[in-house]
Design a protein around this motif. Structure first.
Motif, PDB file in Angstrom:
ATOM      1  N   GLN A 232       0.373   0.491   4.468  1.00 23.57           N
ATOM      2  CA  GLN A 232       1.726   0.783   5.068  1.00 23.57           C
ATOM      3  C   GLN A 232       2.293   1.971   4.054  1.00 23.57           C
ATOM      4  N   GLU A 233       3.678   2.232   4.665  1.00 21.17           N
ATOM      5  CA  GLU A 233       4.187   3.246   4.206  1.00 21.17           C
ATOM      6  C   GLU A 233       5.401   2.981   3.272  1.00 21.17           C
ATOM      7  N   MET A 234       5.662   2.196   1.956  1.00 16.98           N
ATOM      8  CA  MET A 234       6.767   1.390   1.490  1.00 16.98           C
ATOM      9  C   MET A 234       6.874   1.574   0.043  1.00 16.98           C
ATOM     10  N   VAL A 235       5.069   2.770  -0.484  1.00 17.30           N
ATOM     11  CA  VAL A 235       5.340   2.419  -1.998  1.00 17.30           C
ATOM     12  C   VAL A 235       6.428   3.419  -2.592  1.00 17.30           C
ATOM     13  N   VAL A 236       6.997   2.552  -3.787  1.00 12.91           N
ATOM     14  CA  VAL A 236       8.273   3.294  -4.266  1.00 12.91           C
ATOM     15  C   VAL A 236       8.195   4.737  -5.454  1.00 12.91           C
ATOM     16  N   TYR A 237       7.018   5.093  -5.674  1.00 11.91           N
ATOM     17  CA  TYR A 237       6.197   6.657  -6.258  1.00 11.91           C
ATOM     18  C   TYR A 237       5.802   7.656  -4.833  1.00 11.91           C
ATOM     19  N   LYS A 238       5.481   7.101  -3.703  1.00 15.69           N
ATOM     20  CA  LYS A 238       4.962   7.935  -2.803  1.00 15.69           C
ATOM     21  C   LYS A 238       6.088   8.667  -1.599  1.00 15.69           C
ATOM     22  N   ASP A 344      19.500 -11.297   4.459  1.00 15.79           N
ATOM     23  CA  ASP A 344      19.156 -11.409   5.640  1.00 15.79           C
ATOM     24  C   ASP A 344      17.331 -11.510   5.404  1.00 15.79           C
ATOM     25  N   GLN A 345      16.740 -11.204   4.939  1.00 14.95           N
ATOM     26  CA  GLN A 345      15.688 -11.227   4.042  1.00 14.95           C
ATOM     27  C   GLN A 345      15.637 -11.149   2.519  1.00 14.95           C
ATOM     28  N   GLY A 346      14.649 -11.780   2.332  1.00 12.12           N
ATOM     29  CA  GLY A 346      13.580 -11.023   0.515  1.00 12.12           C
ATOM     30  C   GLY A 346      13.555  -9.005   0.513  1.00 12.12           C
ATOM     31  N   PHE A 347      13.259  -8.886  -0.536  1.00 17.98           N
ATOM     32  CA  PHE A 347      12.892  -7.172  -0.657  1.00 17.98           C
ATOM     33  C   PHE A 347      12.020  -7.020  -1.816  1.00 17.98           C
ATOM     34  N   TYR A 348      11.458  -6.259  -1.782  1.00 17.48           N
ATOM     35  CA  TYR A 348      10.323  -5.878  -2.486  1.00 17.48           C
ATOM     36  C   TYR A 348      10.876  -5.129  -3.961  1.00 17.48           C
ATOM     37  N   LEU A 349      10.935  -5.528  -5.292  1.00  9.44           N
ATOM     38  CA  LEU A 349      11.484  -5.155  -6.353  1.00  9.44           C
ATOM     39  C   LEU A 349      10.232  -4.182  -7.226  1.00  9.44           C
ATOM     40  N   GLY A 350       9.352  -3.267  -6.081  1.00  9.78           N
ATOM     41  CA  GLY A 350       8.016  -3.104  -7.368  1.00  9.78           C
ATOM     42  C   GLY A 350       7.182  -4.014  -6.918  1.00  9.78           C
ATOM     43  N   GLU A 351       6.734  -5.014  -6.887  1.00  8.83           N
ATOM     44  CA  GLU A 351       5.500  -5.852  -6.388  1.00  8.83           C
ATOM     45  C   GLU A 351       5.068  -5.525  -5.230  1.00  8.83           C
ATOM     46  N   HIS A 352       3.537  -4.664  -6.095  1.00  9.72           N
ATOM     47  CA  HIS A 352       2.851  -4.451  -5.103  1.00  9.72           C
ATOM     48  C   HIS A 352       3.027  -2.559  -4.897  1.00  9.72           C
ATOM     49  N   GLY A 353       3.886  -1.954  -5.652  1.00  7.80           N
ATOM     50  CA  GLY A 353       4.254  -1.217  -5.263  1.00  7.80           C
ATOM     51  C   GLY A 353       4.904  -0.488  -4.783  1.00  7.80           C
ATOM     52  N   TRP A 354       6.168  -1.425  -3.957  1.00 12.08           N
ATOM     53  CA  TRP A 354       6.955  -1.492  -2.674  1.00 12.08           C
ATOM     54  C   TRP A 354       8.602  -1.163  -3.343  1.00 12.08           C
ATOM     55  N   ASP A 356      11.731  -2.216   0.228  1.00 13.48           N
ATOM     56  CA  ASP A 356      12.111  -2.725   1.820  1.00 13.48           C
ATOM     57  C   ASP A 356      11.217  -3.944   2.060  1.00 13.48           C
ATOM     58  N   LYS A 357      10.826  -4.547   2.809  1.00 17.17           N
ATOM     59  CA  LYS A 357      10.484  -5.494   2.935  1.00 17.17           C
ATOM     60  C   LYS A 357       8.992  -6.041   4.175  1.00 17.17           C
ATOM     61  N   ARG A 358       9.102  -6.938   5.707  1.00 17.84           N
ATOM     62  CA  ARG A 358       8.449  -7.262   6.565  1.00 17.84           C
ATOM     63  C   ARG A 358       8.006  -8.261   6.466  1.00 17.84           C
ATOM     64  N   PHE A 359       6.168  -7.686   5.299  1.00 19.49           N
ATOM     65  CA  PHE A 359       5.628  -8.457   5.652  1.00 19.49           C
ATOM     66  C   PHE A 359       5.841  -9.545   4.856  1.00 19.49           C
ATOM     67  N   MET A 360       4.827 -10.533   5.455  1.00 16.79           N
ATOM     68  CA  MET A 360       5.003 -12.160   5.625  1.00 16.79           C
ATOM     69  C   MET A 360       4.693 -12.507   3.909  1.00 16.79           C
ATOM     70  N   TYR A 361       4.815 -11.736   2.413  1.00 19.18           N
ATOM     71  CA  TYR A 361       4.157 -12.135   0.938  1.00 19.18           C
ATOM     72  C   TYR A 361       5.593 -12.067   0.867  1.00 19.18           C
ATOM     73  N   GLU A 362       5.375 -13.151  -0.421  1.00 18.59           N
ATOM     74  CA  GLU A 362       6.468 -14.157  -0.832  1.00 18.59           C
ATOM     75  C   GLU A 362       8.168 -13.143  -1.256  1.00 18.59           C
ATOM     76  N   GLU A 363       7.962 -12.072  -1.384  1.00 20.33           N
ATOM     77  CA  GLU A 363       8.885 -11.221  -1.704  1.00 20.33           C
ATOM     78  C   GLU A 363      10.025 -11.010  -0.296  1.00 20.33           C
ATOM     79  N   SER A 364       9.415 -10.892   0.579  1.00 22.55           N
ATOM     80  CA  SER A 364       9.986 -10.579   1.816  1.00 22.55           C
ATOM     81  C   SER A 364      10.442 -11.451   2.359  1.00 22.55           C
ATOM     82  N   PHE A 365       9.581 -12.707   2.512  1.00 26.25           N
ATOM     83  CA  PHE A 365       9.906 -13.597   3.231  1.00 26.25           C
ATOM     84  C   PHE A 365      10.288 -14.888   2.901  1.00 26.25           C
TER      85      PHE A 365
END
Length: 539
Positions: A232-238, A344-354, A356-365
């Motif tokens: 993916q391309e959604m790493v906070v620090y990259k 409209d969906q969840g969001f990553y607040l740094g989990e997995h470094g991310w 954004d959303k899109r994945f079926m992992y818990e934070e965005s699902f």
């Protein structure tokens, strides 16, 4: 007697003319990318630092859903699903490149036909004209944080101010017009915030400067055993833009933002707003530029800047939710008004470094969902039933006494909301499908199933990999156990359940869509529309 005869002769159902008090008003507040972790009713560490007392108020005076999921974690598709009560492949809006057919059946159009006055104010983002609404005043495309363009009945108007405040201003004005009407109303209040690039109002730009947000344990995830996560391309620090997203300036004393893929970022601001904005960030950017940080220290600094801006933007959303609730109280509308808050969906607040959303992992699902209706819902309840955004429409129709169409794929939450318990015949699993690859952030296409404990995901199109998680033992989804011998029975069972859900959802055969080029379809659609428009002008 003459009145009853009149109703029969005009062909209208007497239920349409039922007293306003017999049917609830409905206020559906939906933000954009509001992480469950940033709603303090859910108790996450982040939200303890940046509480949301007004959203919590809805939960405390009504019910909080702990297992609330989306069907496709992306802005446009999620909105189409919410409106229709149907999965993306059924409502025709699978990716943001699609165009929503707003002439199709929606719960709002059904309420309108049943005598409700209907409105939508704020973000629409469906590439079509809203239908089924008596009033609509929507943001242009995604909308801007400052001085946005609003489109109302085809007319575009530039309005000066902070968008979250403006959406609420317009919403309250509209509710005031309905207060003494003889019909119930249904209003969609749709905020742009806290969507990327997380621009708070000036009043909160320094709100969290002096706090330290907890860094997720997996912020520096190496994605071992998870190919899709590694590409993916959604790493906070990259991947977060240093200018656009993180508001980093190029040097001490400079108000020139770093490399910025949207150079018009501050073009919307007035000179007064721009100076206030730069003033709010100047000192903290100077401190950053004067420091000698290691690569890891800079990665952690970017996380703190991200959370500071994100939570300050959420604070404005919560404040405006409070304005709506206060007005309902002041006008005696609280008792007979359903109020829902969700994202409209969840969001990553740094989990997995991310981000954004899109994945079926818990934070965005998962997505926050709280609901209040004092007349029927007991205060302080928490539901564990697995619910999805296909359920919103059937719920509102149920409460309004309108027949739920058989082709709506969701289920009414009325029984769950009022009893706080999961009915015996309730769903035991939920289905998810994300289609938009290639696209922003390069998240692979995927579909999958989740039960109360396990999750199975199939990433497809340009890869073909499966992931399996035991959420009880691994809630952060770090260990892909697809090949673990001790889980093969559970995996086989989930494969069967996934096939059953896909059949139930009337998902077409896998071979028919696994390599579909959605961007090409969108280009062809636009060319066709352009050609038809040109032909109509020559006639």
């Amino acid at each position: 007697m003459k009145y009853i005869l009149y109703l029969l002769l005009t062909g209208f159902s007497a239920s349409i003319f039922a007293q306003k008090a017999d049917r609830p008003n409905i206020i559906f507040i939906m933000s954009d990318d509001h992480a469950l972790q940033a709603v303090s009713a859910y108790g996450h560490e982040v939200s303890k630092i940046s509480p949301t007392p007004n959203i919590d108020r809805i939960a405390n005076e009504g019910i909080k859903f702990d297992q609330s999921f989306v069907t496709n974690s992306l802005c446009g598709p999620s909105r189409a699903t919410m409106l229709t009560g149907k999965y993306s492949h059924k409502n025709g809006f699978r990716a943001n490149t699609d165009k929503f057919d707003s002439s199709q059946q929606t719960w709002i159009s059904l309420l309108h036909d049943a005598g409700y006055t209907t409105g939508v104010i704020g973000k629409w983002h469906l590439k079509s004209t809203p239908k089924g609404f008596d009033h609509w005043n929507i943001l242009n495309d995604q909308g801007e944080y400052y001085n946005p363009d609003f489109i109302s009945n085809g007319d575009t108007t530039y309005v000066e101010g902070y968008t979250t405040d403006l959406v609420t201003d317009y919403s309250l004005d509209w509710i005031k017009e309905q207060k003494d009407a003889d019909k119930p109303f249904a209003l969609l209040i749709h905020h742009k915030a806290p969507h990327r690039n997380w621009m708070p109002p000036i009043r909160y730009a320094n709100e969290f400067d002096n706090v330290e947000f907890p860094v997720p344990d997996n912020y520096f995830d190496d994605y071992e055993g998870r190919q899709a996560a590694s590409e993916q391309e959604m790493v906070v620090y990259k991947d977060a833009q240093e200018g656009h997203d993180l508001k980093m300036s190029v040097a001490v004393g400079s108000d020139e933002w770093r490399k910025d893929i949207w150079p018009h970022l501050f073009d919307r601001l007035t000179d007064v707003q721009k100076e206030a904005w730069f003033k709010a960030y100047r000192a903290k950017n100077d401190k950053m530029n004067a420091s000698q940080m290691t690569e890891k220290e800079m990665a952690l600094w970017k996380y703190q800047r991200y959370l500071q801006d994100y939570c300050a933007t959420v604070k404005a959303v919560d404040e405006n939710v409070g304005r709506v609730l206060d007005y309902l109280d002041e006008q005696g509308l609280t008792e007979n008004t359903i109020v829902v808050y969700t994202s409209d969906q969840g969001f990553y607040l740094g989990e997995h470094g991310w981000f954004d959303k899109r994945f079926m992992y818990e934070e965005s699902f998962k997505t926050p969902l709280v609901m209040r209706y004092p007349k029927a819902i007991k205060a302080g309840n928490t539901a564990q039933a697995m619910v999805q955004n296909i359920d919103y429409g059937p719920t509102f129709l149920d409460y309004a006494g309108v027949t739920i169409p058989e082709d709506m794929q969701g289920k009414s939450l009325k029984t769950v909301a009022e009893k706080g318990k999961t009915p015996k015949d309730w769903r035991k699993s939920v289905y998810y499908h994300y289609y938009e690859y290639p696209g922003f952030h390069m998240v692979k296409r995927q579909y999958g199933v989740r039960t109360d404990r396990y999750k199975l995901i199939h990433f497809y199109n340009n890869i073909d990999t499966y992931e399996f998680y035991d959420l009880k033992k691994d809630p952060s989804e770090m260990n892909n156990l697809i090949d673990a011998p001790e889980y093969q029975d559970e995996i086989a069972s989930l494969r069967e359940e996934l096939a059953r859900l896909m059949k139930e959802a009337e998902e077409p055969p896998y071979e028919s869509w696994k390599n579909t080029d959605y961007r090409k379809e969108a280009r062809m659609r636009r060319l066709k529309e352009k050609k038809m428009k040109a032909q109509s002008k020559t006639k």
